[in-house]
Design an enzyme around this catalytic site. Structure first.
Site, PDB file in Angstrom:
ATOM      1  CG  ASN A 208      -2.202  -0.822   0.924  1.00 51.14           C
ATOM      2  OD1 ASN A 208      -2.445  -1.244  -0.204  1.00 51.14           O
ATOM      3  ND2 ASN A 208      -2.992  -1.056   1.938  1.00 51.14           N
ATOM      4  CE1 TYR A 251      -4.969   7.791 -16.136  1.00 50.58           C
ATOM      5  CE2 TYR A 251      -4.254   5.939 -14.779  1.00 50.58           C
ATOM      6  CZ  TYR A 251      -4.684   6.447 -15.984  1.00 50.58           C
ATOM      7  OH  TYR A 251      -4.827   5.600 -17.058  1.00 50.58           O
ATOM      8  N   GLY A 253      -4.340  13.830  -9.345  1.00 49.64           N
ATOM      9  CA  GLY A 253      -5.684  14.069  -8.828  1.00 49.64           C
ATOM     10  C   GLY A 253      -5.639  14.869  -7.552  1.00 49.64           C
ATOM     11  CB  CYS A 260      -6.057   0.858   2.253  1.00 50.45           C
ATOM     12  SG  CYS A 260      -7.234  -0.489   2.448  1.00 50.45           S
ATOM     13  CE  LYS A 263      -6.388   0.891   8.441  1.00 48.09           C
ATOM     14  NZ  LYS A 263      -5.493  -0.273   8.570  1.00 48.09           N
ATOM     15  CE  LYS A 320     -11.504   2.063  -4.767  1.00 48.35           C
ATOM     16  NZ  LYS A 320     -10.482   1.055  -5.127  1.00 48.35           N
TER      17      LYS A 320
END
Length: 428
Positions: A208, A251, A253, A260, A263, A320
């Site tokens: 992650n 991308y 943004g 996820c 944290k 999202k």
């Protein structure tokens, strides 16, 4: 096999239902009796495409049940999956109290040797701590690490067609049982990554954090593009053409959000501090993400002018598409920024409107996207839902009081927006 899943949150519900679909007898246990009742009535606690139908099918078959307690009939389960939450503490560390409480519950009920699989995202060494708690059990219980890699909005497909299944186990018997359990997901090729427990625990955080780094780096480049006049689209295509890099997660943004990345990046930072190993890239990733959200707020203000007295429409409130999750969503920060400066904010989202309204009551929620822009001075696209990707810009112009359009996801074509008489502002 007979399986118990502790925790009817996102991970537990998707994993438990998926395992039932593979033919196992699964009980999903949650400490919230109201959630259990609603699940038994077919009401899901969150939005996830395809999951509702899957739950109903497996409930009808009798393979999937929901309960507030494990119960005697599942005291001889083969595997107990721990899928409870590990929220971030104020210092960024992961709170594993729910994991330990689940271990205590398993130790009291288990009546035959079994595996205890930790699916929750936990700091390195948690399996060792759980093992100590299970020492009070009447039977031998072996702890394994089996982290989840489910994407919100595409979790059902991720379960049945995973890119990898990570298994952290210490014994050959545990590895053999887990291989047997996941064999139906292995038919098209080897997907198992078998390792030790501590490495398995760290793989989740590292994965992650690595993805979050790519997002933050691209967002930093978007700010540089904004300052220099370069085009972030061209930069993304040129960088992503390198096979060693690829185009995924490149991308620009408004910054990452959800349950996820924020944290787990902070938990990795805390883990490094705990072991006196500074995680400089993770720290920079977290800082860059915060700065990107601030940049988008300033971008909106720059395009709009003084926010006081203005009406701003936000399209997309979830962090999202294909989810109703607004945890750490950039839209929350943008809405707060505008509200604090005297603007009126009207939001719309296909699924997350109500969860957003509970998180930030000051925002007016519109039932339809075009209602949100009626009388607005600016429209800001925050989440790239498919239903927003090809709007009628002439209709938007007709309904708006102003003409400012801020595309925080870079999905609209500037020329098309401008042909409708609107002023376009993208990110980078």
């Amino acid at each position: 096999m007979k399986l118990v899943v502790l925790g009817a949150g996102y991970v537990g519900l998707v994993s438990g239902t998926g395992l039932a679909e593979l033919g196992h007898d699964v009980r999903v246990v949650d400490i919230d009796p109201e959630r259990v009742k609603r699940l038994s009535d077919g009401v899901l606690p969150f939005y996830e495409p395809g999951l509702g139908d899957l739950i109903r099918r497996n409930e009808r078959s009798g393979r999937l049940t929901f309960a507030s307690e494990i119960g005697e009939e599942f005291s001889e389960a083969d595997v107990y999956f721990v899928c409870v939450g590990t929220p971030a503490a104020e210092n960024g560390d992961a709170d594993i109290s729910a994991v330990l409480a689940a271990a205590d519950k398993i130790a009291r009920i288990a009546r035959k040797p079994a595996l205890v699989a930790i699916k929750s995202t936990v700091p390195v060494g948690t399996c060792d701590a759980v093992e100590k708690r299970l020492a009070a059990a009447h039977v031998a219980l072996e702890v394994v690490s089996n982290p989840e890699f489910l994407k919100e909005g595409d979790a059902v497909a991720d379960f049945f067609k995973p890119e990898r299944i990570v298994l952290g186990a210490e014994s050959d018997q545990a590895r053999a049982l887990l291989r047997q359990l996941y064999a139906p997901l292995q038919l098209s090729g080897e997907r198992l990554v078998v390792t030790d427990r501590r490495s398995s625990e760290l793989i989740k955080y590292a994965s992650n954090a690595m993805l979050a780094m790519r997002v933050s780096f691209m967002n930093e480049l978007s700010r540089l593009c904004d300052a220099t006049g370069a085009d972030v689209h061209s930069v993304r295509l040129g960088v992503g053409a390198d096979k060693r890099i690829g185009r995924r997660f490149l991308y620009a943004g408004p910054g990452y959000g959800g349950s996820c990345f924020p944290k787990d990046v902070q938990a990795l930072m805390h883990l490094g501090k705990k072991h006196d190993v500074p995680m400089r890239l993770a720290e920079a990733t977290h800082r860059a993400n915060q700065e990107q959200i601030e940049f988008v707020c300033k971008l909106v203000e720059r395009a709009l002018g003084e926010p006081a007295g203005k009406v701003v429409a936000l399209w997309g409130l979830a962090f999202k598409p294909e989810t109703d999750d607004v945890r750490d969503a950039p839209s929350l920060a943008v809405a707060r920024y505008l509200l604090e400066r005297g603007a009126r904010v009207v939001g719309h989202d296909p699924e997350a409107s109500q969860t957003f309204a509970r998180a930030l009551p000051g925002v007016v929620i519109a039932a339809r996207e075009y209602e949100a822009v009626s009388g607005a001075d600016a429209l800001v696209l925050m989440t790239e839902w498919r239903s927003y990707r090809a709007p009628n810009f002439a209709e938007i112009k007709k309904r708006m009081r102003g003409a400012v359009v801020v595309d925080a996801r870079n999905v609209w074509r500037p020329a098309e927006v401008q042909r409708a008489g609107l002023r376009y502002q993208g990110v980078g």
